[in-house]
Design an enzyme around this catalytic site. Structure first.
Site, PDB file in Angstrom:
ATOM      1  N   CYS A   2       0.840  -1.186   0.000  1.00  0.00           N
ATOM      2  CA  CYS A   2       0.000   0.000   0.000  1.00  0.00           C
ATOM      3  C   CYS A   2       0.880   1.242   0.000  1.00  0.00           C
ATOM      4  O   CYS A   2       1.858   1.330   0.723  1.00  0.00           O
ATOM      5  CB  CYS A   2      -0.937   0.101   1.191  1.00  0.00           C
ATOM      6  SG  CYS A   2      -2.063  -1.272   1.345  1.00  0.00           S
ATOM      7  N   ASN A  97      -1.616   2.032   6.007  1.00  0.00           N
ATOM      8  CA  ASN A  97      -0.744   0.979   5.470  1.00  0.00           C
ATOM      9  C   ASN A  97      -0.260   0.171   6.664  1.00  0.00           C
ATOM     10  O   ASN A  97       0.346   0.734   7.575  1.00  0.00           O
ATOM     11  CB  ASN A  97       0.440   1.630   4.737  1.00  0.00           C
ATOM     12  CG  ASN A  97       1.517   0.631   4.374  1.00  0.00           C
ATOM     13  OD1 ASN A  97       1.231  -0.549   4.190  1.00  0.00           O
ATOM     14  ND2 ASN A  97       2.750   1.086   4.270  1.00  0.00           N
ATOM     15  N   GLU A 466      16.431 -18.491  -7.776  1.00  0.00           N
ATOM     16  CA  GLU A 466      16.086 -17.099  -8.082  1.00  0.00           C
ATOM     17  C   GLU A 466      15.502 -16.978  -9.496  1.00  0.00           C
ATOM     18  O   GLU A 466      14.536 -16.238  -9.730  1.00  0.00           O
ATOM     19  CB  GLU A 466      17.341 -16.220  -7.911  1.00  0.00           C
ATOM     20  CG  GLU A 466      17.278 -14.811  -8.505  1.00  0.00           C
ATOM     21  CD  GLU A 466      16.117 -13.976  -8.013  1.00  0.00           C
ATOM     22  OE1 GLU A 466      15.402 -14.396  -7.095  1.00  0.00           O
ATOM     23  OE2 GLU A 466      15.897 -12.898  -8.584  1.00  0.00           O
TER      24      GLU A 466
END
Ligand code: M6R
Length: 584
Positions: A2, A97, A466
């Site tokens: 957010c 948030n 990864e």
């Protein structure tokens, strides 16, 4: 997670400033957006909110002097207009948030007294608590102090009170930065939101609040309400560094920035590096903690330290660290690796580690981040703002810095600098549009596939993991990484005719594992300095000796990017994700 943003000023353009600022914070969450505006101090507050990405919004908002805005990554409650922020209860409007962990207890108390809520969010309950104090006659500051005491969990919220001019903000755990403009003041979760307007900032620390009214700014302690002094800090970031420039997406821009970022990452003087290493001396346990890509970087660094300085490091995903807490004490060093410096799981490990007396070293890309501020020693990775959800340049910068630290531990920093400078210049040579086009062609051959496997060994094993994250998160293809030698212990059963397999490296053992895959029908895409017979496709990379993990991941990043484009996915904002994960 957010993005929140506020402006209070003299002009009448708060709405448009917030709209543009939120667009720059969209990478923090893009499920819905909303803005609350006020024309003048005593006017009522008007709210606009919608489901969807704010980058798609192009509208003139009504003239206003101040307001607050939010770009949401949904936690409590689905992606609906009702759950979009701002939330208004009575005379209080907020954006939030964080996670209000004990919100349902408070919600039930309000409901028992007849209050009904419009959303399923925890945030609306914060507005309700603030409003209950405000209606009882408390000042906004007092309402915030009293409300903060009721919240368990991390938060950053911005509040507006009907009939009172100014924006109020408070933080515990989630970031908030104040931008000091000439005619207005900004409050945001991250600097790029206002960087175009000012690079003079104050950092709000945990358990602090701030009242912003035009250019008047007052900081206070959240518990005592006493004033707090702040230093103005000039941020060295350039506006262009947080913009796409000539590139269509942040992801590809940030991939190409690796031409410079490796050299920058190692640009630390001997003192800073020695200070970091001195923290490890006399420790009888060193833990790397990190999440996602940063965790795979930590795994790679485990190989660097083992090979270069002979130190065994424990690498634990931050969310798993509670199970090893009994090993944390005054003799432990915790090394946190994080691009954002705000990842909640990492922060929690550090907070608990600190209480147990452990020493904390961190590597982050945001010098003012919560993780950096909590650390005994912090080394910035100096990659510049990374905005695409997929971490690319931050990961390679972290690896370079950790490689350097491993050499520093044995007094051979210069050797590492030499290797990394030459790695950086090789990246500069091979990373160009021609190379990208070759990878784009490879992407076309596998774009329709639903499964893809990646193998590597040694420090390329974490890079195989990864590589899988990169491909999964932006292309939604099911990609899985394995250590090359483990494949025949089960996963090889998944290989069918034409299953694409990326093979990282050209050492004999890995190539013989590639042959095993090929014998079962796999299509082999090699990423290595030397071509091998077993490869059906080959993506050449320079031979960078000990730093090979850094260069090997770059073609995979480009491949993931092009797979996303070919599958019609916005690589900067893939579904369900947000750039910084500030919830546990
Ligand atoms: O900001 P951090 O480095 O702490 O973030 C950790 C992970 O959330 C992050 O690396 C995530 O896995 C990325 N989206 C991967 O590209």
């Amino acid at each position: 997670m957010c993005g929140i943003f506020a402006v209070s000023g003299k002009g009448n353009h708060a709405g448009n400033i917030i709209l543009e600022g939120l667009k720059k914070l969209e990478y923090r969450g893009y499920d819905s957006w909303g803005i609350a505006l006020r024309k003048a101090g005593k006017d009522a507050i008007l709210i606009e909110k919608e489901v969807g990405k704010i980058s798609k919004v192009n509208k003139e908002l009504s003239p206003s002097v101040e307001g607050i805005g939010h770009s949401r990554w949904a936690t409590h409650g689905g992606v609906t207009r009702e759950n979009a922020h701002p939330h208004q209860v009575g005379k209080v409007t907020i954006v939030h948030n964080g996670i209000f962990e004990n919100f349902s207890k408070h919600k039930k108390q309000f409901e028992a007294k007849g209050t009904s809520f419009c959303s399923q969010t925890d945030s609306e309950v914060i507005a309700a608590i603030l409003n209950s104090f405000f209606e009882a006659g408390f000042s906004p500051e007092k309402c915030i102090t009293k409300t903060a005491k009721k919240i368990d969990g991390r938060f950053a919220f911005l509040a507006m009170f009907e009939g009172i001019s100014g924006i109020f903000a408070a933080r515990r755990g989630s970031p908030l930065i104040i931008g000091r403009g000439k005619t207005e003041t900004f409050i945001a979760s991250d600097i790029p939101a206002f960087l175009e307007k000012t690079n003079i900032v104050n950092y709000l620390d945990d358990n602090e609040m701030v009242l912003v009214n035009g250019t008047t700014v007052n900081f206070k302690n959240l518990q005592t309400g006493l004033p707090v002094e702040k230093r103005d800090i000039k941020v060295p970031w350039k506006v262009e560094s947080a913009e796409k420039g000539k590139f269509p997406h942040f992801m590809i821009k940030e991939i190409f920035e690796q031409k410079e970022t490796i050299a920058r990452a190692i640009n630390h003087d001997e003192n800073a590096l020695n200070q970091a290493i001195s923290l490890l001396k006399d420790c009888n346990g060193v833990f790397f903690v990190a999440c996602g890509t940063a965790h795979k970087v930590a795994m790679t660094a485990e190989y660097f330290f083992a090979e270069i300085s002979g130190r065994k490091i424990n690498v634990v995903p931050a969310s798993e660290m509670p199970y090893f807490e009994r090993f944390i004490n005054k003799k432990t060093a915790i090394i946190a690796i994080s691009q954002s410096g705000e990842t909640a799981d990492v922060l929690e490990v550090l907070e608990r580690g600190k209480k147990a007396g452990a020493k904390i070293l961190s590597l982050t890309n945001v010098e003012s981040s919560s993780i950096a501020r909590l650390s005994d020693v912090h080394i910035p990775i100096l990659a510049g703002p990374e905005k695409a959800v997929a971490s690319t340049k931050a990961a390679t910068s972290q690896m370079a810095l950790l490689f350097l630290l491993a050499y520093t531990e044995v007094g051979k920093t210069n050797i590492a600098r030499e290797i990394l400078r030459s790695t950086s210049s090789s990246i500069n040579d091979f990373l160009n549009e021609r190379y990208e086009a070759i990878i784009q062609d490879v992407a076309k051959t596998i774009v329709k596939k639903e499964n893809l496997f990646i193998i590597g060994r040694g420090d390329l094993y974490p890079m195989a993991l990864e590589a899988a994250i990169k491909i999964q998160e932006v292309s939604y293809i099911h990609a899985q990484g394995f250590s090359a030698g483990e494949l025949k212990h089960g996963p090889i059963a998944l290989i069918e005719k034409d299953t694409p397999c990326l093979v990282l490296g050209d050492d004999l053992e890995t190539l013989s594992n590639a042959v095993e895959l090929k014998s079962r029908g796999a299509k082999i895409i090699g990423i290595s300095p030397q071509r091998a017979d077993v490869f059906d496709e080959w993506l050449k990379i320079p031979d960078c000796d000990g730093a090979k993990a850094i260069v090997t991941i770059i073609p995979v990043q480009i491949l993931a990017y092009h797979l996303a484009l070919l599958r019609n996915i916005d690589p900067d904002m893939p579904r369900n994700l947000a750039k910084s994960v500030t919830v546990k």
